[in-house]
Scaffold this motif. Structure first.
Motif, mmCIF file in Angstrom:
data_model
loop_
_atom_site.group_PDB
_atom_site.id
_atom_site.type_symbol
_atom_site.label_atom_id
_atom_site.label_comp_id
_atom_site.label_asym_id
_atom_site.label_seq_id
_atom_site.Cartn_x
_atom_site.Cartn_y
_atom_site.Cartn_z
ATOM 1 N N TYR B 89 0.811 -1.212 0.000
ATOM 2 C CA TYR B 89 0.000 0.000 0.000
ATOM 3 C C TYR B 89 0.841 1.257 0.000
ATOM 4 C CZ TYR B 89 -3.462 3.337 1.743
ATOM 5 O OH TYR B 89 -4.293 4.407 1.908
ATOM 6 N N GLU B 90 2.006 1.209 0.673
ATOM 7 C CA GLU B 90 2.724 2.461 0.927
ATOM 8 C C GLU B 90 3.280 3.101 -0.335
ATOM 9 O OE1 GLU B 90 6.475 2.642 2.727
ATOM 10 O OE2 GLU B 90 6.736 0.492 2.767
ATOM 11 N N ASP B 91 3.343 2.329 -1.453
ATOM 12 C CA ASP B 91 3.843 2.915 -2.697
ATOM 13 C C ASP B 91 3.014 4.112 -3.141
ATOM 14 O OD1 ASP B 91 5.826 1.096 -2.853
ATOM 15 O OD2 ASP B 91 4.692 -0.321 -4.081
ATOM 16 N N PRO B 229 -6.872 4.152 5.873
ATOM 17 C CA PRO B 229 -5.960 3.495 4.933
ATOM 18 C C PRO B 229 -6.323 2.009 4.829
ATOM 19 C CG PRO B 229 -4.741 4.806 6.529
ATOM 20 C CD PRO B 229 -6.161 4.845 6.954
ATOM 21 N N THR B 230 -6.231 1.446 3.616
ATOM 22 C CA THR B 230 -6.723 0.082 3.398
ATOM 23 C C THR B 230 -6.128 -0.966 4.347
ATOM 24 O OG1 THR B 230 -6.997 0.738 1.122
ATOM 25 C CG2 THR B 230 -7.210 -1.583 1.580
ATOM 26 N N PRO B 231 -4.808 -0.934 4.653
ATOM 27 C CA PRO B 231 -4.300 -1.933 5.604
ATOM 28 C C PRO B 231 -4.972 -1.815 6.970
ATOM 29 C CG PRO B 231 -2.496 -0.745 4.573
ATOM 30 C CD PRO B 231 -3.730 -0.067 4.158
ATOM 31 N N VAL B 232 -5.297 -0.571 7.376
ATOM 32 C CA VAL B 232 -5.966 -0.394 8.672
ATOM 33 C C VAL B 232 -7.370 -0.983 8.618
ATOM 34 C CG1 VAL B 232 -6.713 1.288 10.370
ATOM 35 C CG2 VAL B 232 -4.616 1.657 9.119
ATOM 36 N N THR B 233 -8.025 -0.832 7.460
ATOM 37 C CA THR B 233 -9.345 -1.449 7.315
ATOM 38 C C THR B 233 -9.231 -2.956 7.502
ATOM 39 O OG1 THR B 233 -9.806 0.255 5.707
ATOM 40 C CG2 THR B 233 -11.360 -1.542 5.839
ATOM 41 N N ALA B 234 -8.186 -3.547 6.892
ATOM 42 C CA ALA B 234 -7.996 -4.989 7.043
ATOM 43 C C ALA B 234 -7.731 -5.344 8.498
ATOM 44 C CB ALA B 234 -6.840 -5.455 6.162
ATOM 45 N N LEU B 235 -6.936 -4.506 9.172
ATOM 46 C CA LEU B 235 -6.633 -4.751 10.584
ATOM 47 C C LEU B 235 -7.908 -4.696 11.424
ATOM 48 C CD1 LEU B 235 -4.175 -5.029 12.602
ATOM 49 C CD2 LEU B 235 -4.384 -2.597 12.940
ATOM 50 N N LEU B 236 -8.749 -3.685 11.147
ATOM 51 C CA LEU B 236 -10.002 -3.550 11.894
ATOM 52 C C LEU B 236 -10.903 -4.742 11.627
ATOM 53 C CD1 LEU B 236 -10.853 0.193 11.298
ATOM 54 C CD2 LEU B 236 -10.318 -0.861 13.462
ATOM 55 N N GLY B 331 -7.234 -12.279 1.585
ATOM 56 C CA GLY B 331 -7.264 -12.426 0.132
ATOM 57 C C GLY B 331 -7.948 -11.253 -0.531
ATOM 58 N N THR B 332 -9.082 -10.828 0.055
ATOM 59 C CA THR B 332 -9.827 -9.721 -0.520
ATOM 60 C C THR B 332 -9.010 -8.432 -0.502
ATOM 61 O OG1 THR B 332 -11.757 -10.763 0.429
ATOM 62 C CG2 THR B 332 -12.038 -8.551 -0.420
ATOM 63 N N PHE B 333 -8.386 -8.142 0.648
ATOM 64 C CA PHE B 333 -7.742 -6.838 0.776
ATOM 65 C C PHE B 333 -6.426 -6.757 0.015
ATOM 66 C CE2 PHE B 333 -10.023 -3.803 3.278
ATOM 67 C CZ PHE B 333 -11.054 -4.561 3.772
ATOM 68 N N ILE B 334 -5.701 -7.881 -0.124
ATOM 69 C CA ILE B 334 -4.499 -7.834 -0.964
ATOM 70 C C ILE B 334 -4.917 -7.467 -2.383
ATOM 71 C CG2 ILE B 334 -2.621 -9.194 -1.942
ATOM 72 C CD1 ILE B 334 -2.589 -10.789 0.657
ATOM 73 N N VAL B 337 -5.873 -3.763 -2.627
ATOM 74 C CA VAL B 337 -4.736 -2.837 -2.619
ATOM 75 C C VAL B 337 -4.017 -2.868 -3.966
ATOM 76 C CG1 VAL B 337 -2.477 -2.427 -1.628
ATOM 77 C CG2 VAL B 337 -4.399 -2.819 -0.151
ATOM 78 N N VAL B 338 -3.820 -4.073 -4.531
ATOM 79 C CA VAL B 338 -3.150 -4.151 -5.833
ATOM 80 C C VAL B 338 -3.977 -3.422 -6.879
ATOM 81 C CG1 VAL B 338 -2.375 -5.701 -7.641
ATOM 82 C CG2 VAL B 338 -1.976 -6.292 -5.267
ATOM 83 N N PHE B 339 -5.285 -3.619 -6.835
ATOM 84 C CA PHE B 339 -6.170 -2.957 -7.791
ATOM 85 C C PHE B 339 -6.116 -1.444 -7.608
ATOM 86 C CE2 PHE B 339 -10.316 -1.377 -9.206
ATOM 87 C CZ PHE B 339 -10.338 -1.912 -10.476
ATOM 88 N N TYR B 340 -6.123 -0.997 -6.333
ATOM 89 C CA TYR B 340 -6.099 0.440 -6.048
ATOM 90 C C TYR B 340 -4.790 1.054 -6.533
ATOM 91 C CZ TYR B 340 -6.452 4.799 -3.466
ATOM 92 O OH TYR B 340 -6.504 6.120 -3.130
ATOM 93 N N ASN B 341 -3.675 0.351 -6.329
ATOM 94 C CA ASN B 341 -2.384 0.872 -6.786
ATOM 95 C C ASN B 341 -2.397 1.127 -8.284
ATOM 96 O OD1 ASN B 341 -1.364 0.802 -4.282
ATOM 97 N ND2 ASN B 341 -0.085 -1.006 -4.573
#
Lengths: 174, 471
Positions: B89-91, B229-236, B331-334, B337-341
């Motif tokens: 995500y950080e890219d 941020p998307t990783p935080v959504t996954a964490l939540l 699986g969904t969030f990876i 994130v790739v799609f969003y990038n």
């Protein structure tokens, strides 16, 4: 006698707590909160916990509220910005709170305290600070340490959120 | 030396502090290394888990048992997957700061402590520790208004829920005179459950619903899931929800299990309303992260159904559900994130024709979303099946019926997404690049999700044996 004082403190605490959320000026609101905290400190003294009362006055009334008042005055939060949001949902909020209060009062009135009292005797209460200090560093060391982590994170978080930095990331410049 | 029972927590905290200090010394632009260090730290903590002996530590306020070990596994797994998502995500983010990694590790170590807390004081403090980390993470991108709004909403709702929780705990303390979970359970065998206790239970449960994003403290979920941020959504979605349920298992089953007559009906009502609301409100959503937020509210309803069953089987079903949920979310969030990038959007309509552009991403979303919805033969189906079985066994027919109806609706709204990915024509034909690492991880996550569905035996046996000890 004790009961009369308790009711005096409790009523003032509740009234000022309601005032905190209902007055329009944030500075007045903060001042009411100070009064409310002082009443709670007085109730701690009635419960023979002078240490907690002192902490309540020092930390909440002294440090936190002064800082808060300072922030409110420096930031110059206008009356309008507060009042607009506070009163649009007042009626549903009052109905909900009154309903919850009625349920709580009903449950409390049907209940009675049958649990045994805590392990601390009158003698331990006279050495209040000592007892709390010992309990904090022996029995309650786990929560105590977690609280220290919590404060650290709060500090880091506050810095991270307000720090303005141009370019990618902080760290040493190449 | 029973302090060794805190070894996993110490390793996690040590890694978090290391990352915090490294920020000062490492040159900028080398953030990927942070994720690698973080993943290694989590792996080290995970390696220490099987060697843990069971028992209390720190004046019996910390308890290592099978339940806490299981949940620590869940936190380690989700931690590794989430740090990988951060790396992807950080890219796309300007003005990135390395504290993000250490905050995630702090949050995970707090969740580990939460899994082991055996006392209302320790539990409340750990919960606040996790919450403060998550408040900061949710508002991390200070330049984005949406993210700041998400963080503020999360903070305000969280503070209110904490008030409910601590008020409820004080009533339970008043009714039983104890704060330890085991002591409360012991006191309740002699103390008659009175109004104080009922009030305490109700307020405590209401406070905890914030963590698991169910009714009545669900309001934050859509905005925060979408804005953070998307990783935080996954964490939540993955770890924070698991942390909420380990607490519910400990408090309701462990401490208040002897008076389950007082809370079963209440939980069942919350579960039913949450199921209806989450799944029905998910249908018109246009944003994938927001859709997952509503589906997550629905999932909280299913998990609460397992709580309402109030049996060993219900507890085991919850644990298995959370495991499948973590892999589904990962699986969904990876993929997201790739799609969003590549595309810079999370809108569902932009996913149209994804199959033609990146078959693997489409397949991962297919597997992940259907597993969350509970489609056979994926992992989520087995988990839901166990939940239904536990509910029916305890006579919760109405609840199970609502759950079954809502499972069909969940498949409907997820299949709409999948239909547009597979059957519609893309607006832009250019393929989306997925690097080797991500490919491998996606294959692994999908394989686990499928495997949990077709060969659940070993894990369910393990989970059910752990569940024998929750009461």
């Amino acid at each position: 006698m004790e009961q009369i004082f308790f009711y005096i403190f409790a009523v003032i605490a509740v009234v000022t707590a309601i005032a905190v959320v209902s007055v329009r000026n944030p500075v007045h609101s903060a001042l009411y909160l100070i009064v409310c905290f002082l009443q709670v400190a007085a109730i701690f003294i009635l419960l023979r916990s002078p240490f907690l009362a002192a902490v309540q006055v020092f930390i909440y009334v002294g440090a936190v509220m002064v800082l808060f008042l300072f922030a409110v005055m420096v930031l110059d939060v206008g009356k309008e910005s507060f009042s607009e949001h506070m009163h649009s949902q007042a009626i549903p909020a009052v109905i909900t709170v009154a309903g919850l209060l009625a349920v709580a009062v009903w449950l409390i009135s049907t209940g009675s305290l049958t649990a045994p009292l805590g392990p601390y005797t009158e003698e331990a209460l006279s050495k209040n600070t000592e007892v709390i200090g010992k309990a904090l560093y022996t029995q309650y060391i786990f929560p105590f340490e977690v609280v220290s982590l919590l404060l650290l994170i709060a500090l880091i978080g506050a810095v991270v959120l307000v720090l303005k930095d141009k370019g990618r990331g902080a760290g040493r410049r190449p | 030396m029973n302090l060794l029972r805190l070894l996993p927590e110490f390793i996690m905290l040590g890694t978090a502090f290391l990352l915090l200090v490294l920020e000062l010394f490492l040159p900028r632009g080398s953030r990927k290394g942070y994720a690698v260090i973080g993943i290694l730290g989590i792996a080290a903590a995970a390696i220490s888990l099987p060697y843990q002996d069971f028992g209390p530590a720190l004046a019996e306020l910390f308890l290592q048992d099978q339940l806490s070990i299981y949940f620590k596994w869940l936190f380690c797994i989700s931690g590794v997957l989430i740090l990988y998502i951060v790396m992807l995500y950080e890219d796309t983010v300007k003005n990135w700061r390395g504290e993000f990694y250490s905050l995630i590790l702090f949050a995970l170590s707090g969740m580990m402590m939460l899994a082991s807390a055996s006392d209302f004081v320790g539990f409340y403090v750990s919960l606040e520790f996790v919450a403060v980390c998550l408040y900061v993470l949710a508002a991390y991108l200070t330049e984005s208004r949406v993210t700041s709004e998400a963080g503020l909403k999360y903070l305000v709702t969280g503070a209110l829920a904490s008030g409910f929780l601590i008020y409820g705990i004080s009533f339970i303390y008043g009714a039983t005179g104890a704060t330890g979970f085991a002591e409360v359970a012991k006191a309740l065998q002699t103390v008659e459950p009175t109004g104080y206790l009922v009030l305490g239970i109700v307020l405590t449960v209401l406070g905890l619903t914030f963590k698991i994003s169910s009714i009545p403290f669900h309001v934050w979920a859509p905005d925060v899931y979408q804005g953070a941020p998307t990783p935080v959504t996954a964490l939540l979605a993955a770890a924070s929800k698991s942390a909420g349920f380990v607490v519910i298992l400990r408090v309701l089953f462990g401490a208040l299990g002897t008076v389950k007559g007082e809370w079963v009906a209440f939980i069942a009502v919350i579960s039913g309303i949450t199921l209806l609301f989450g799944n029905l409100a998910a249908m018109p959503q246009k944003d994938l992260k927001r859709l997952i937020a509503y589906a997550g509210i629905g999932s909280a309803g299913y998990l609460l159904m397992g709580v309402a069953a109030a049996s060993e089987m219900g507890a085991g079903a919850i644990m298995y559900y959370l495991l499948t949920y973590i892999f589904g979310i990962a699986g969904t969030f990876i993929s997201i994130v790739v799609f969003y990038n590549s595309e810079g959007t999370d809108k569902i309509e932009s996913y149209a024709g994804l199959y033609k552009r990146a078959p693997l991403l489409a397949f991962s979303l297919f597997i992940g979303l259907l597993s969350i919805a509970g489609f056979p033969p994926l992992g989520g189906f087995i988990a839901k099946f166990y939940i239904f079985m536990a509910a029916v066994k305890e006579g919760l027919w109405v609840l199970a019926f609502i759950g079954a109806m809502m499972a069909i609706i969940a498949m409907y709204y997820f299949l709409l997404v999948i239909k547009s990915m597979y059957l519609r024509q893309p607006a832009n034909e250019a393929p989306i690049q997925v690097d080797m690492m991500t490919r491998g991880l996606l294959y692994f996550v999908n394989a686990v999700t499928i495997l949990l569905g077709i060969y659940p035996g070993p894990v369910t046996d393990w989970v059910m044996s752990i569940a024998q000890g929750v009461f």
